[in-house]
Scaffold this active site. Structure first.
Site, PDB file in Angstrom:
ATOM      1  N   GLU A  41     -17.667  -8.086 -40.613  1.00  0.00           N
ATOM      2  CA  GLU A  41     -19.088  -8.262 -40.252  1.00  0.00           C
ATOM      3  C   GLU A  41     -19.301  -9.375 -39.225  1.00  0.00           C
ATOM      4  OE1 GLU A  41     -21.834  -6.622 -41.126  1.00  0.00           O
ATOM      5  OE2 GLU A  41     -20.553  -5.173 -42.135  1.00  0.00           O
ATOM      6  N   HIS A  81     -17.307 -10.277 -36.731  1.00  0.00           N
ATOM      7  CA  HIS A  81     -17.058  -9.763 -35.376  1.00  0.00           C
ATOM      8  C   HIS A  81     -18.188  -8.829 -34.940  1.00  0.00           C
ATOM      9  CE1 HIS A  81     -12.750 -10.360 -36.816  1.00  0.00           C
ATOM     10  NE2 HIS A  81     -12.804 -11.097 -35.726  1.00  0.00           N
TER      11      HIS A  81
END
Ligand code: PAF
Length: 288
Positions: free
Chosen positions: A42, A44
């Protein structure tokens, strides 16, 4: 919202990447790059959203586990990798291109050039990982020159890294805007990291002492606490009480990373600690 049919490109060579970006730039695109080592989470994916909010209309995610930023006894070999899953996640996020070169493509066998930032790269993580940041600045420079972006997004989770890259971009006149995106946490507060995968359930629970301790420190400063030494000592105690082995806990200026002696201005409190064999980092920004 414009309709999007998957036409995500997977690019393996620098020459192809440069040609692709060059063509996009000529057609007026604003390219945002998100450099990663893959095993996307999440955190990234939120960088992709930040790139779009910051004006990028064409997104490139780079996936490359960079050997030069790992020390000889670090986790390069066991660093988690899952390219298929990463590519699928990028496709779902409507990424335009994934740049995933091989190590041989990035580093010719007789490669002998480094990009070194000499000030911000000395403290904090560099004390125990002395060659880490020259690997990061070198690979990020190479990724910038391959992807030719207008802007690049880095996470505040790696707060020192983000400041070093901003400094490098300024010092070397890269025509690239660096955007720093907030830390994304698991619902229980642990900062998202590909390395969280190494933690046992118990280690994961123990590692919550990082975010808990940092939040408490921030709340205490906001409530008027001024004894910096005590605040840092309390944070250390709470991490050690949860079986964390502290690598460092510091209070630094949020931009220059210079250690601060008293509370005031824009501060960053970075922490690194081992839970079992896993070294985790976290930090909190406080302004007073
Ligand atoms: O933050 C990371 O994942 C890496 O250090 C980076 C910026 C992709 C360089 O390898």
């Amino acid at each position: 919202m414009k309709e999007w049919k998957s036409k995500m490109k997977i690019i393996r060579t620098i020459a192809e990447m440069q040609a692709w970006s060059d063509e996009k730039r000529r057609s007026g695109a604003t390219i945002g790059v998100i450099p990663t080592m893959g095993f996307l989470h999440e955190g990234h994916l939120s960088l992709i959203d930040t790139a779009r909010k910051s004006g990028a209309d064409t997104i490139v995610v780079t996936i490359f586990v960079n050997p030069t930023q790992f020390g000889p006894n670090e986790d390069f070999d066991k660093y988690p990798r899952d390219f298929e899953r990463d590519a699928k996640l990028c496709e779902e996020k409507q990424v335009d291109a994934v740049f995933a070169p091989s190590a041989a493509e990035m580093y010719p066998a007789d490669s002998s050039t480094w990009v070194i930032e000499e000030k911000l790269s000395r403290g904090l993580c560099a004390k125990t990982r002395p060659t880490h940041f020259r690997g990061v600045t070198t690979v990020v420079s190479k990724l910038f020159l391959a992807t030719l972006p207008h802007l690049a997004v880095f996470g505040q989770k790696d707060g020192q890294q983000a400041r070093i890259i901003k400094r490098m971009v300024r010092d070397l006149n890269f025509p690239i805007r660096i955007v720093i995106s907030p830390i994304i946490r698991e619902p229980d507060g642990l900062a998202r990291s590909s390395r969280n995968k190494y933690l046992s359930e118990q280690e994961h629970r123990n590692a919550l002492s990082l975010s808990r301790g940092l939040n408490l420190l921030k709340a205490e400063i906001e409530a008027g606490a001024t004894d910096l030494k005590k605040l840092l000592a309390d944070l250390r105690k709470s991490i050690e009480a949860s079986e964390g082995i502290v690598d460092y806990i510091e209070a630094v200026d949020a931009e220059t990373l210079e250690p601060i002696e008293r509370i005031g201005g824009k501060m960053m409190f970075p922490v690194a600690a081992y839970f079992g064999k896993t070294r985790l980092i976290d930090n909190i920004l406080v302004e007073k």
